[in-house]
Design a protein around this motif. Structure first.
Motif, mmCIF file in Angstrom:
data_model
loop_
_atom_site.group_PDB
_atom_site.id
_atom_site.type_symbol
_atom_site.label_atom_id
_atom_site.label_comp_id
_atom_site.label_asym_id
_atom_site.label_seq_id
_atom_site.Cartn_x
_atom_site.Cartn_y
_atom_site.Cartn_z
ATOM 1 N N ASP A 98 -6.635 -31.111 -20.731
ATOM 2 C CA ASP A 98 -5.647 -31.528 -20.026
ATOM 3 C C ASP A 98 -5.302 -30.857 -18.827
ATOM 4 O OD1 ASP A 98 -5.047 -33.476 -22.049
ATOM 5 O OD2 ASP A 98 -3.473 -32.506 -22.999
ATOM 6 N N ALA A 99 -5.598 -29.543 -18.929
ATOM 7 C CA ALA A 99 -5.375 -28.727 -17.868
ATOM 8 C C ALA A 99 -6.328 -29.046 -16.808
ATOM 9 C CB ALA A 99 -5.529 -27.067 -18.177
ATOM 10 N N VAL A 100 -7.585 -29.277 -17.276
ATOM 11 C CA VAL A 100 -8.493 -29.601 -16.122
ATOM 12 C C VAL A 100 -8.430 -31.108 -15.605
ATOM 13 C CG1 VAL A 100 -11.128 -30.480 -16.115
ATOM 14 C CG2 VAL A 100 -10.351 -27.996 -17.023
ATOM 15 N N ASN A 101 -8.107 -31.920 -16.384
ATOM 16 C CA ASN A 101 -7.791 -33.290 -15.804
ATOM 17 C C ASN A 101 -6.659 -33.310 -14.831
ATOM 18 O OD1 ASN A 101 -10.267 -34.591 -16.892
ATOM 19 N ND2 ASN A 101 -9.019 -34.968 -18.835
ATOM 20 N N GLN A 102 -5.329 -32.627 -15.215
ATOM 21 C CA GLN A 102 -4.385 -32.516 -14.353
ATOM 22 C C GLN A 102 -4.946 -32.071 -13.046
ATOM 23 O OE1 GLN A 102 -1.363 -29.686 -14.925
ATOM 24 N NE2 GLN A 102 0.301 -31.485 -14.874
ATOM 25 N N ALA A 103 -5.752 -30.935 -12.932
ATOM 26 C CA ALA A 103 -6.096 -30.014 -11.851
ATOM 27 C C ALA A 103 -7.055 -30.963 -11.068
ATOM 28 C CB ALA A 103 -7.084 -29.044 -12.242
ATOM 29 N N VAL A 104 -7.956 -32.045 -11.488
ATOM 30 C CA VAL A 104 -8.796 -32.854 -11.130
ATOM 31 C C VAL A 104 -8.200 -33.930 -10.284
ATOM 32 C CG1 VAL A 104 -10.498 -34.804 -11.417
ATOM 33 C CG2 VAL A 104 -10.508 -32.351 -12.526
ATOM 34 N N SER A 105 -7.010 -34.442 -10.863
ATOM 35 C CA SER A 105 -6.094 -35.444 -10.424
ATOM 36 C C SER A 105 -5.356 -35.088 -9.125
ATOM 37 C CB SER A 105 -5.125 -36.254 -11.641
ATOM 38 O OG SER A 105 -4.343 -36.935 -10.779
ATOM 39 N N LEU A 106 -4.690 -33.739 -9.105
ATOM 40 C CA LEU A 106 -3.892 -33.383 -8.355
ATOM 41 C C LEU A 106 -4.763 -32.780 -7.031
ATOM 42 C CD1 LEU A 106 -1.346 -31.285 -10.632
ATOM 43 C CD2 LEU A 106 -0.914 -33.612 -9.377
ATOM 44 N N ASN A 107 -5.949 -32.331 -7.301
ATOM 45 C CA ASN A 107 -6.570 -31.865 -6.058
ATOM 46 C C ASN A 107 -7.988 -32.536 -5.538
ATOM 47 O OD1 ASN A 107 -4.659 -28.920 -6.154
ATOM 48 N ND2 ASN A 107 -5.514 -29.182 -8.356
ATOM 49 N N ASN A 108 -8.059 -33.528 -6.186
ATOM 50 C CA ASN A 108 -8.914 -34.473 -5.480
ATOM 51 C C ASN A 108 -10.532 -33.728 -5.824
ATOM 52 O OD1 ASN A 108 -7.424 -36.502 -4.466
ATOM 53 N ND2 ASN A 108 -7.000 -35.554 -2.757
ATOM 54 N N ILE A 109 -10.431 -33.062 -7.081
ATOM 55 C CA ILE A 109 -11.750 -32.509 -7.297
ATOM 56 C C ILE A 109 -13.036 -33.166 -7.515
ATOM 57 C CG2 ILE A 109 -12.852 -30.956 -9.101
ATOM 58 C CD1 ILE A 109 -10.493 -29.661 -7.710
ATOM 59 N N GLU A 110 -13.886 -32.566 -6.837
ATOM 60 C CA GLU A 110 -15.289 -33.462 -6.776
ATOM 61 C C GLU A 110 -16.144 -33.143 -7.930
ATOM 62 O OE1 GLU A 110 -16.847 -33.381 -2.793
ATOM 63 O OE2 GLU A 110 -14.876 -33.002 -2.155
ATOM 64 N N LEU A 111 -16.119 -31.867 -8.435
ATOM 65 C CA LEU A 111 -16.918 -31.052 -9.227
ATOM 66 C C LEU A 111 -16.475 -30.109 -9.979
ATOM 67 C CD1 LEU A 111 -20.093 -31.276 -10.134
ATOM 68 C CD2 LEU A 111 -20.652 -29.528 -8.213
ATOM 69 N N ILE A 112 -16.674 -30.188 -11.266
ATOM 70 C CA ILE A 112 -16.692 -28.921 -12.117
ATOM 71 C C ILE A 112 -17.808 -28.141 -12.329
ATOM 72 C CG2 ILE A 112 -15.354 -28.162 -14.301
ATOM 73 C CD1 ILE A 112 -14.227 -31.148 -14.519
ATOM 74 N N ILE A 113 -17.475 -26.688 -12.337
ATOM 75 C CA ILE A 113 -18.449 -26.073 -12.563
ATOM 76 C C ILE A 113 -18.344 -24.799 -13.726
ATOM 77 C CG2 ILE A 113 -20.316 -24.396 -11.599
ATOM 78 C CD1 ILE A 113 -20.140 -25.660 -8.825
ATOM 79 N N MET A 114 -18.973 -24.740 -14.808
ATOM 80 C CA MET A 114 -18.577 -23.832 -15.682
ATOM 81 C C MET A 114 -19.855 -23.309 -16.352
ATOM 82 S SD MET A 114 -16.632 -26.394 -18.365
ATOM 83 C CE MET A 114 -16.135 -25.069 -19.185
ATOM 84 N N GLY A 115 -19.671 -22.418 -17.304
ATOM 85 C CA GLY A 115 -20.901 -21.814 -17.893
ATOM 86 C C GLY A 115 -20.875 -22.881 -19.178
ATOM 87 N N THR A 116 -22.077 -22.813 -19.833
ATOM 88 C CA THR A 116 -22.478 -23.739 -20.911
ATOM 89 C C THR A 116 -21.860 -23.168 -22.149
ATOM 90 O OG1 THR A 116 -24.720 -22.575 -21.340
ATOM 91 C CG2 THR A 116 -24.748 -24.386 -19.978
ATOM 92 N N ASN A 117 -22.027 -21.838 -22.394
ATOM 93 C CA ASN A 117 -21.537 -21.365 -23.832
ATOM 94 C C ASN A 117 -20.537 -20.224 -23.693
ATOM 95 O OD1 ASN A 117 -23.196 -19.562 -22.887
ATOM 96 N ND2 ASN A 117 -24.655 -19.380 -24.568
ATOM 97 N N GLY A 118 -20.117 -19.893 -24.583
ATOM 98 C CA GLY A 118 -19.310 -18.945 -25.112
ATOM 99 C C GLY A 118 -18.544 -19.202 -26.502
ATOM 100 N N ALA A 119 -18.675 -19.845 -27.232
ATOM 101 C CA ALA A 119 -18.305 -20.074 -28.677
ATOM 102 C C ALA A 119 -19.180 -19.850 -29.436
ATOM 103 C CB ALA A 119 -17.888 -21.727 -29.129
ATOM 104 N N THR A 120 -18.916 -19.503 -30.870
ATOM 105 C CA THR A 120 -19.968 -19.189 -31.825
ATOM 106 C C THR A 120 -19.981 -20.264 -32.893
ATOM 107 O OG1 THR A 120 -18.339 -18.006 -32.999
ATOM 108 C CG2 THR A 120 -19.664 -16.821 -31.726
ATOM 109 N N GLY A 121 -20.985 -20.502 -33.671
ATOM 110 C CA GLY A 121 -21.160 -21.564 -34.645
ATOM 111 C C GLY A 121 -22.456 -22.044 -34.306
#
Length: 275
Positions: A98-121
């Motif tokens: 929800d936080a990301v989609n809100q930021a995308v909508s409010l700021n005309n985001i063209e691309l999201i860049i993030m790391g692939t991992n960080g969780a265990t399992g």
């Protein structure tokens, strides 16, 4: 001017993705929106007990994260002093999607860049839980950077296509922009899997790539994950782009089918578009 969203949990992986982003957009005018999203329910009681008297849990979390975010932005600014970059901090008390989609909508985001991992399992060794959630539900293309991946000049971009899906011209514009900026070769890998009904290409999408150096390849009767992994071992690329339409295909691609159990392990940054 571009608007790029960089979600961060201040981990080594998320910081590495940010470092990659600064290199990727060198020479361009870019606003980087750096987002930290936290759900207060994820904090233990001990985090509250050691707060200053009169502080609420929200104040404590906000102050800590604000300091980390300010520190991160100062680092980004020091790494890009000669660039026309703007860094905008954002803290949100919400779930990551929800936080990301809100930021995308409010700021005309063209691309999201993030790391692939960080969780265990077992299932989330390659793609962390937050990355998977956003790949499945974010309203924007996502560029996922593998753990420890260091930016290399993008000489070749792999676009894997499956005729189950129609290629969207607006999404292709993101790929074209990267290819043209870096004067890259676009390697198009057409995949036809076993027992998967495919359609004829809708229109000649190759016409969209006029003026670009293109190499075309075709692999048949092999699962996508196997085909792409073999391809990237034999032919070096610095970026892999793919379209995903259905959750079932995404899961089969990343985790492997029930019969093959062969999963995809990204060797290079993966650019994902949801049709």
């Amino acid at each position: 001017m571009k608007n790029i969203l960089l979600p961060t949990d201040f981990s080594k992986n998320s910081k590495n993705a940010i470092e990659y982003s600064l290199k990727l957009f060198e020479g361009e005018t870019v606003t980087f929106h750096i987002l930290n999203s936290q759900k207060p329910t994820g904090y233990m009681t001990a985090d509250v007990l050691y707060g200053a008297a009169g502080d609420s849990v929200y104040d404590g979390i906000l102050n800590d994260n604000k300091k980390e975010l300010e520190k991160l932005i100062r680092h980004c600014e020091s790494q890009s002093e000669n660039e026309n970059f703007t860094f905008v901090p954002k803290i949100d008390f919400d779930n990551i999607v929800d936080a990301v989609n809100q930021a995308v909508s409010l700021n005309n985001i063209e691309l999201i860049i993030m790391g692939t991992n960080g969780a265990t399992g077992a299932e989330e060794v390659v793609f962390g839980s937050n990355t998977l959630k956003l790949i499945r539900k974010a309203n924007c293309p996502i560029l996922a950077i593998p753990e420890g991946y260091v930016y290399n000049k993008i000489e070749s971009v792999l676009l894997s296509v499956n005729y189950q899906y129609e290629l969207k011209t607006d999404a292709l514009a993101v790929i074209l922009d990267i290819v043209r900026k870096h004067d890259s070769t676009l390697k198009i890998l057409e995949i036809e899997e076993n027992n998967v009904e495919v359609n004829s290409p809708k229109g000649n999408y190759i016409d969209l790539f006029k003026g670009i150096n293109i190499e075309r390849f075709c692999i048949k009767n092999i699962p996508s994950a196997v085909a792409i992994d073999a391809f990237t071992q034999l032919i070096p690329v610095q970026l892999h782009a793919m379209f995903v339409e259905r959750k079932s295909f995404l899961d089969r691609f990343i985790f492997g089918s029930e019969t093959s159990k062969i999963s995809y392990s990204s060797r290079v940054p993966l650019l994902i578009f949801r049709n």
